[in-house]
Design a protein around this motif. Structure first.
Motif, PDB file in Angstrom:
ATOM      1  N   GLN A 143       0.837  -1.199   0.000  1.00 30.36           N
ATOM      2  CA  GLN A 143       0.000   0.000   0.000  1.00 30.36           C
ATOM      3  C   GLN A 143       0.872   1.250   0.000  1.00 30.36           C
ATOM      4  N   PRO A 144       0.551   2.305  -0.767  1.00 32.44           N
ATOM      5  CA  PRO A 144      -0.666   2.475  -1.573  1.00 32.44           C
ATOM      6  C   PRO A 144      -0.432   2.171  -3.049  1.00 32.44           C
ATOM      7  N   LEU A 145       0.074   0.991  -3.384  1.00 33.28           N
ATOM      8  CA  LEU A 145       0.375   0.617  -4.759  1.00 33.28           C
ATOM      9  C   LEU A 145      -0.900   0.627  -5.608  1.00 33.28           C
ATOM     10  N   LYS A 146      -0.836   1.319  -6.748  1.00 36.58           N
ATOM     11  CA  LYS A 146      -1.999   1.468  -7.622  1.00 36.58           C
ATOM     12  C   LYS A 146      -1.701   0.859  -8.980  1.00 36.58           C
ATOM     13  N   LEU A 147      -2.652   0.086  -9.495  1.00 33.80           N
ATOM     14  CA  LEU A 147      -2.499  -0.534 -10.798  1.00 33.80           C
ATOM     15  C   LEU A 147      -2.799   0.488 -11.892  1.00 33.80           C
ATOM     16  N   VAL A 148      -1.918   0.598 -12.866  1.00 34.68           N
ATOM     17  CA  VAL A 148      -2.134   1.498 -13.999  1.00 34.68           C
ATOM     18  C   VAL A 148      -3.212   0.891 -14.884  1.00 34.68           C
ATOM     19  N   ALA A 149      -4.303   1.614 -15.086  1.00 29.50           N
ATOM     20  CA  ALA A 149      -5.433   1.062 -15.835  1.00 29.50           C
ATOM     21  C   ALA A 149      -5.068   0.772 -17.290  1.00 29.50           C
ATOM     22  N   PRO A 151      -1.801   0.404 -19.294  1.00 24.00           N
ATOM     23  CA  PRO A 151      -0.335   0.359 -19.344  1.00 24.00           C
ATOM     24  C   PRO A 151       0.220   0.451 -20.759  1.00 24.00           C
ATOM     25  N   SER A 152      -0.653   0.476 -21.768  1.00 23.21           N
ATOM     26  CA  SER A 152      -0.181   0.572 -23.151  1.00 23.21           C
ATOM     27  C   SER A 152       0.145   2.004 -23.537  1.00 23.21           C
ATOM     28  N   GLN A 153      -0.278   2.978 -22.740  1.00 23.69           N
ATOM     29  CA  GLN A 153       0.003   4.367 -23.055  1.00 23.69           C
ATOM     30  C   GLN A 153       1.499   4.619 -23.075  1.00 23.69           C
ATOM     31  N   MET A 154       1.912   5.447 -23.995  1.00 20.52           N
ATOM     32  CA  MET A 154       3.332   5.665 -24.241  1.00 20.52           C
ATOM     33  C   MET A 154       4.055   6.315 -23.064  1.00 20.52           C
ATOM     34  N   PHE A 155       3.337   7.097 -22.280  1.00 25.56           N
ATOM     35  CA  PHE A 155       4.017   7.898 -21.265  1.00 25.56           C
ATOM     36  C   PHE A 155       3.718   7.449 -19.830  1.00 25.56           C
ATOM     37  N   VAL A 156       3.429   6.188 -19.664  1.00 28.23           N
ATOM     38  CA  VAL A 156       3.216   5.647 -18.326  1.00 28.23           C
ATOM     39  C   VAL A 156       4.496   5.814 -17.508  1.00 28.23           C
ATOM     40  N   ILE A 157       4.335   6.324 -16.287  1.00 26.15           N
ATOM     41  CA  ILE A 157       5.455   6.477 -15.364  1.00 26.15           C
ATOM     42  C   ILE A 157       5.281   5.480 -14.230  1.00 26.15           C
ATOM     43  N   LEU A 158       6.301   4.676 -14.010  1.00 31.03           N
ATOM     44  CA  LEU A 158       6.249   3.698 -12.933  1.00 31.03           C
ATOM     45  C   LEU A 158       7.207   4.103 -11.821  1.00 31.03           C
ATOM     46  N   ASN A 159       6.762   3.868 -10.603  1.00 26.14           N
ATOM     47  CA  ASN A 159       7.579   4.193  -9.432  1.00 26.14           C
ATOM     48  C   ASN A 159       7.145   3.312  -8.277  1.00 26.14           C
ATOM     49  N   ALA A 160       7.466   3.700  -7.068  1.00 25.72           N
ATOM     50  CA  ALA A 160       7.155   2.873  -5.903  1.00 25.72           C
ATOM     51  C   ALA A 160       5.654   2.770  -5.643  1.00 25.72           C
ATOM     52  N   ASP A 161       4.863   3.664  -6.251  1.00 23.72           N
ATOM     53  CA  ASP A 161       3.423   3.691  -5.974  1.00 23.72           C
ATOM     54  C   ASP A 161       2.566   3.188  -7.128  1.00 23.72           C
ATOM     55  N   THR A 162       3.172   2.854  -8.263  1.00 23.75           N
ATOM     56  CA  THR A 162       2.404   2.427  -9.431  1.00 23.75           C
ATOM     57  C   THR A 162       2.911   1.091  -9.955  1.00 23.75           C
ATOM     58  N   TYR A 236      17.015  -0.171  -9.706  1.00 20.53           N
ATOM     59  CA  TYR A 236      16.238  -1.149 -10.470  1.00 20.53           C
ATOM     60  C   TYR A 236      14.974  -1.465  -9.686  1.00 20.53           C
ATOM     61  N   LEU A 237      13.834  -1.024 -10.208  1.00 15.41           N
ATOM     62  CA  LEU A 237      12.583  -1.207  -9.482  1.00 15.41           C
ATOM     63  C   LEU A 237      12.071  -2.641  -9.593  1.00 15.41           C
ATOM     64  N   PRO A 238      11.269  -3.073  -8.616  1.00 15.08           N
ATOM     65  CA  PRO A 238      10.796  -4.466  -8.607  1.00 15.08           C
ATOM     66  C   PRO A 238       9.804  -4.771  -9.717  1.00 15.08           C
ATOM     67  N   ALA A 239       9.498  -6.053  -9.865  1.00 15.83           N
ATOM     68  CA  ALA A 239       8.575  -6.515 -10.895  1.00 15.83           C
ATOM     69  C   ALA A 239       7.208  -5.854 -10.732  1.00 15.83           C
ATOM     70  N   GLY A 240       6.646  -5.431 -11.849  1.00 14.85           N
ATOM     71  CA  GLY A 240       5.378  -4.711 -11.856  1.00 14.85           C
ATOM     72  C   GLY A 240       5.568  -3.216 -11.876  1.00 14.85           C
ATOM     73  N   GLN A 241       6.660  -2.753 -11.272  1.00 10.64           N
ATOM     74  CA  GLN A 241       6.932  -1.323 -11.153  1.00 10.64           C
ATOM     75  C   GLN A 241       8.114  -0.883 -12.009  1.00 10.64           C
ATOM     76  N   ASN A 242       8.575  -1.774 -12.854  1.00  5.27           N
ATOM     77  CA  ASN A 242       9.784  -1.535 -13.624  1.00  5.27           C
ATOM     78  C   ASN A 242       9.428  -1.152 -15.063  1.00  5.27           C
ATOM     79  N   GLU A 243       9.973  -0.054 -15.552  1.00  3.46           N
ATOM     80  CA  GLU A 243       9.594   0.455 -16.872  1.00  3.46           C
ATOM     81  C   GLU A 243      10.112  -0.384 -18.026  1.00  3.46           C
TER      82      GLU A 243
END
Length: 344
Positions: A143-149, A151-162, A236-243
């Protein structure tokens, strides 16, 4: 006196008669009242089933919200059915096939995570199983990890919360042994050719990393964590949060050497790392910093932007954003987190 008493009795009798007539009329009306009279979509075919499964509050709900029978009738006899979630059931069924019982259970359990609009987008990119696993495990554990609705969008930003969890992008093409988004592959080829034209045919930027699936990221992250668990999330961010899971990120020769160097240092020292590189890698860094934007790439995690990106500088990790966006970022010394990017 007698006349006055007679008048009072007559009035009482009249009142009682009126009351009786009123009660009789009310009873007759109640017996003939049709709760679906105000529902314009009631038919001879669906009337009985509507009355069997919906109470007066439910009927008021479908009337006030103008809900058509086709939006809920196929789910109405499923255990746990709730008319107030019917549009979520309907959206789920139309977007990704599953049994009605499964869909009702899925929506009832996880409805707090989505609306009808976001559920459609989620189911276009994730399976029911992956969504269930994410909501039951990842979202609770981090928490508060949020799923990107989307993820195909070109400018998705991933970090500790997404997170994009186990999303696998479409439109990937092979570039040697690696996979890249088709736009990235074309831009990469132009950039590599330009580099060789300037430095000779023997020179190469050395593409060593492209799209990386969830399981591989998980393995790589676990390995790096054993070296320096306190700093690993900064390199290097963990799986799911790695660009690298998006298909728009590339790693060039020198990438792994740079990460290993960052993890090995007690105190981060970019100058010392750069000094220890072979000359060809130093030349590559200078060329990328001056020219990568011309081909739509930016150094995803540049120096002096650590507080914005949450990531340590890595000159060998590039993100494709398109030529116009890359130029604007280069000219204004901005990173993705600071820009409003647009499709070209």
């Amino acid at each position: 006196m007698q006349n006055k008493k007679t008048n009072i009795e007559a009035r009482v009798i009249l009142i009682l008669i009126c009351l009786g007539v009123f009660c009789g009329c009310f009873w007759v009306m109640n017996q003939t009242y049709d709760p679906l009279a105000r529902y314009p979509y009631a038919t001879d075919e669906n009337r009985d089933i509507l009355l069997q499964y919906l109470d007066s509050e439910d009927i008021d709900y479908i009337i006030s919200n103008q809900i058509r029978p086709e939006e809920f009738i196929e789910f109405i006899d499923e255990e746990g059915f709730n008319i107030r979630y019917c549009r979520l059931y309907y959206t789920a069924a139309k977007t990704q096939a599953q049994s009605n019982a499964y869909i009702v259970n899925f929506v009832n359990r996880f409805r707090q995570h989505f609306s009808a609009n976001t559920l459609k987008t989620l189911l276009e990119h994730y399976s029911y199983v992956d969504l269930t696993t994410f909501y039951e495990n990842e979202a609770i554990r981090q928490q508060p990890l949020k799923l990107v609705a989307d993820p195909s969008q070109m400018f998705v930003i991933l970090n500790a919360d997404t997170s994009v969890y186990k999303y696998a992008p479409l439109n990937l093409v092979q570039t040697g042994s690696l996979s890249l988004h088709e736009n990235v592959a074309q831009a990469w080829e132009r950039m590599e050719n330009a580099y060789q034209s300037m430095l000779g045919s023997d020179a190469s930027l050395g593409l060593i990393k492209g799209y990386t699936p969830y399981d591989q990221v998980f393995t790589e992250y676990t390995t790096l964590s054993q070296t320096n668990p306190e700093r690993v999330d900064q390199v290097y961010l963990p799986a799911g949060q790695n660009e690298f899971q998006l298909g728009f990120t590339i790693g060039l020769q020198g990438y792994q050497e740079w990460i290993n160097g960052l993890l090995a240092q007690e105190t981060v020292d970019y100058a010392a790392l750069k000094e220890g590189l072979e000359e060809s890698l130093k030349v590559k860094i200078s060329w990328l910093e001056e020219n990568a934007y011309r081909y739509g790439f930016v150094i995803r995690y540049p120096q002096d932007k650590e507080s914005v990106t949450g990531h340590l500088y890595n000159p060998f990790l590039l993100r494709y954003v398109g030529t116009e966006n890359a130029r604007a970022m280069q000219e204004n010394n901005k990173v993705m987190e600071e820009m409003k990017l647009s499709e070209e």
